[in-house]
Structure formats: structure tokens, C-alpha cells
Design an enzyme around this catalytic site. Structure first.
Site, PDB file in Angstrom:
ATOM      1  CD  GLU A 161      -1.378   0.129   3.404  1.00 17.53           C
ATOM      2  OE1 GLU A 161      -1.168   0.507   4.566  1.00 17.53           O
ATOM      3  OE2 GLU A 161      -1.910  -0.817   3.706  1.00 17.53           O
ATOM      4  CB  CYS A 187       3.061   7.787   3.142  1.00 21.09           C
ATOM      5  SG  CYS A 187       3.860   6.896   4.227  1.00 21.09           S
ATOM      6  CB  CYS A 222       7.000  -4.557   8.761  1.00 18.46           C
ATOM      7  SG  CYS A 222       8.246  -3.736  10.062  1.00 18.46           S
ATOM      8  CB  CYS A 278       6.233  -1.707  15.841  1.00 22.44           C
ATOM      9  SG  CYS A 278       7.839  -1.038  15.940  1.00 22.44           S
ATOM     10  CB  CYS A 282       3.218  -0.267  13.942  1.00 24.65           C
ATOM     11  SG  CYS A 282       3.543  -0.523  11.451  1.00 24.65           S
ATOM     12  CB  CYS A 296       1.910   2.182   8.869  1.00 24.55           C
ATOM     13  SG  CYS A 296       2.918   1.527   7.648  1.00 24.55           S
TER      14      CYS A 296
END
Length: 349
Positions: free
Chosen positions: A93, A106, A113, A117, A120, A334
Site C-alpha cells: 500500500e 508515503c 515488516c 512494533c 503498528c 499503516c
């Protein structure tokens, strides 16, 4: 034999490849301009090249473009959230944010990932893979085609940790900023990181004058460890020392990202500690009202509390602003839209 991904080469590398084909060096610059200024999607479009050369290029290279899978447009602020489908079926995205000073996109640097975190959405299902240079580049190019306007700023803050895909991200910066091509100023590029200390130092030594946005999100190591696994490897002091090293090499002020999580890191005592950390530094603190994420139980601090938090930083002579919330009505967090889409597709994407 598979074709070479021509958009992933910088001009110097392309020149070598063209020379190896027995062509004059200046042809590489012509091809580079076709790719990054004219945005040619076929070698047949390159009309100042001979038919024989175009045929040879088509046999050796491919021009990869990203397929727009879906676009959501915010009714609140015009933010556009894009889903792109990759060749292997994965989904990434990007977000286009219209500002008075121009269009900011962005972009994602990884599919997923692995940083973990806790606040997130990008990291919930882990890392699928690194994105190639052309896949990173293709996001803003596809957005420009869709909106019919130029992208003025890039933020590497989408899914993934950019410094965990170090070589491809550095190559991406070289390609998109080349004045023979797209010519985006490196000063208009912001690179976000959770704090990979060795890679921050490598970035400093390369000397690209990009803006580093360091995801801090805590004022002490123990709190940071609770929400950011990377804190188990690198202390706040080590991270700040690396940022100081980058500033000494590039002269570029570091931005420190601080997501305010109610009851976790948003007390006024935290604000005072943050002021102590940055009171003497040439930096900027970006306070972020955390986006709600379904899979997490973190909640956003209220607006008055955030403003009082910022006021304490101001008293400590720390430059701080509260990030404007964008695209809240279109899965603004995100990685959130990507996760929802992959879930609906039954994990096939």
C-alpha cells in the site's frame, strides 16, 4: 533466461550495460530519460532509438509497472490510499496526501515488516519480503499517472522498515533523485526508521541529505522495550548517538516521531523527560495521535491532553508539532488496509 529489471538500475549502471551491448554511452541517458521523465512503459515508445536497438532492449530488459488493485479516497481531506498487487500476488500500500506545498506520497519499502512494533498494523503478520527498487519507485510513478500531477515529496513510512532493506532503498534514492531523470530533491525525501543503529551510521557515511525520522515513542528503555522490540537490541542512548552522528555528517536535522498512546507514554512526566532528552538538540519532535488498530488495544490520547503535552515541550525549548491526521476514514493506520484486504482474499494475496 529472465529479463533484467531496467527500472532498478541507476544511470551509471545502465551506462555500463549499454556499453556492454556495443552501444554509445549517451544512449543510456536517452533511455534513462524515457523511463524516468517520459515514463515510457514500452521500448517501442522510445522513438529516438533505432528499431534494432529497441528490439535488443526488449529482449534483454523489462519495464515493470505496478498494478493498482484498489484506491480509497478520504471524504475528509482527499487523502488517497492505494493498494498495489505485485507480480507474486502479494499486496502493498501507498498513501497520497495533498498539501498546499504539493503532493506527498508515503511509500512502502517491504511487503510486511519484521520489526514487531506493538502499535503498528504493518508488522502484525510479519515480513513477506523486501521490495525491489522498481517496486518502490513504481508506487509514486503509479500515483502520478493516476492523479495527473507530480509528486513533490516522498516519505518512506509505509509498510516495512526502510533500513532493513538498506541496499534497495539507497538505490531507490539514487534513481529517483537523479537530475537526468525524475530529479526529486533528496531534501524532499524523508526516511523513517525504528532505530537500526548500524544502518543509520551507514546512511550518514553515504551522506544523502534526506531527512531521517526516528521512531522513538518512549523516553526510557523499559517503556520502549514494551512497545518496540528493537529496543532490546539498541538503547535510546545508542540510537540518539547514531542520530547525532548523522547530523554531524549531513547537517540535516533529525525528526523524532512520538506516537502518543493513552496511559503508556503520554503522561506529563513523559513530556518533561522528552524535553530533557532534546532540550539542547537541533531536532524536531513530531507528536502523533496514534491511529486505532483493530488488533491492538492501544487508545489515542485526547486532543487537549496532546496539546498540553506539546506545551510542556515548548517550555523545554523543544520544537514540536502535532501531526495532522490524514485518511482516518479509509483505514489510515499503516498496513491496516493491506491486512484487511489480504484477510478478505483468504491469504491468497
Amino acid at each position: 533466461m529472465s529479463k533484467l529489471d531496467i527500472l532498478s538500475y541507476n544511470l551509471e549502471q545502465l551506462e555500463k550495460l549499454i556499453l556492454d551491448m556495443g552501444q554509445s554511452k549517451f544512449r543510456a541517458k536517452q533511455i534513462f530519460r524515457w523511463l524516468h521523465i517520459d515514463r515510457a512503459t514500452s521500448f517501442d515508445d522510445m522513438t529516438n532509438l533505432s528499431k534494432d536497438l529497441r528490439k535488443e532492449l526488449d529482449e534483454k530488459f523489462e519495464i515493470k509497472t505496478l498494478e493498482i488493485y484498489d484506491v480509497l479516497v478520504s471524504k475528509i481531506d482527499g487523502t488517497r490510499k492505494y493498494l498495489f498487487k505485485l507480480e507474486d500476488g502479494d499486496i502493498i500500500e501507498s498513501v497520497m496526501m495533498p498539501y498546499d506545498h504539493g503532493n506527498t506520497v508515503c511509500v512502502s519499502s517491504q511487503a510486511g515488516c519484521r520489526m514487531g512494533c506493538k502499535f503498528c498494523a504493518s508488522t502484525i503478520n510479519g515480513l513477506d519480503r523486501n521490495l525491489t527498487v522498481s517496486e518502490i519507485l513504481g508506487q509514486s510513478y503509479a500515483v502520478e499517472r493516476d492523479i495527473g500531477d507530480r509528486v513533490n515529496h516522498i516519505v518512506l513510512m509505509g509498510s516495512g522498515e526502510p533500513l532493513d532493506n538498506f541496499d534497495n532503498v539507497m538505490q531507490y534514492i539514487r534513481v529517483i533523485s537523479d537530475d537526468n531523470g525524475n530529479n526529486l530533491s533528496k531534501r524532499n525525501i524523508t526516511l523513517s526508521t525504528c532505530g537500526l543503529v548500524p544502518q543509520i551510521k551507514k546512511l550518514a557515511d553515504i551522506g544523502f541529505p534526506v531527512t531521517l525520522a526516528l521512531s522513538l515513542h518512549a523516553t526510557d528503555d523499559e517503556t520502549r522495550k514494551q512497545i518496540m522490540p528493537i529496543a532490546h537490541k539498541y538503547s535510546i542512548k545508542e540510537v540518539l548517538d547514531a542520530c547525532d552522528y548523522l547530523f554531524s555528517k549531513t547537517g540535516r536535522r533529525v525528526t523524532f516521531e512520538y506516537s502518543l498512546i493513552a496511559g503508556v507514554n503520554d503522561s506529563f512526566e513523559h513530556a518533561k523527560k522528552l524535553g530533557q532528552l532534546f532540550g539542547m538538540k537541533n531536532c524536531h519532535v513530531n507528536l502523533i495521535p496514534i491511529n486505532p488498530v483493530e488488533e491492538r488495544d492501544f487508545t489515542q490520547s485526547n486532543k487537549q491532553h496532546i496539546e498540553e503535552f506539546r506545551a510542556i515541550l515548548d517550555q523545554c525549548h523543544v520544537k514540536a508539532t502535532v501531526r495532522r491526521e490524514m485518511g482516518r476514514d479509509i483505514n489510515g493506520a499503516c498496513g491496516q488496509l493491506r491486512n484487511d484486504t489480504k484477510s478478505k482474499l483468504g491469504g491468497e494475496a
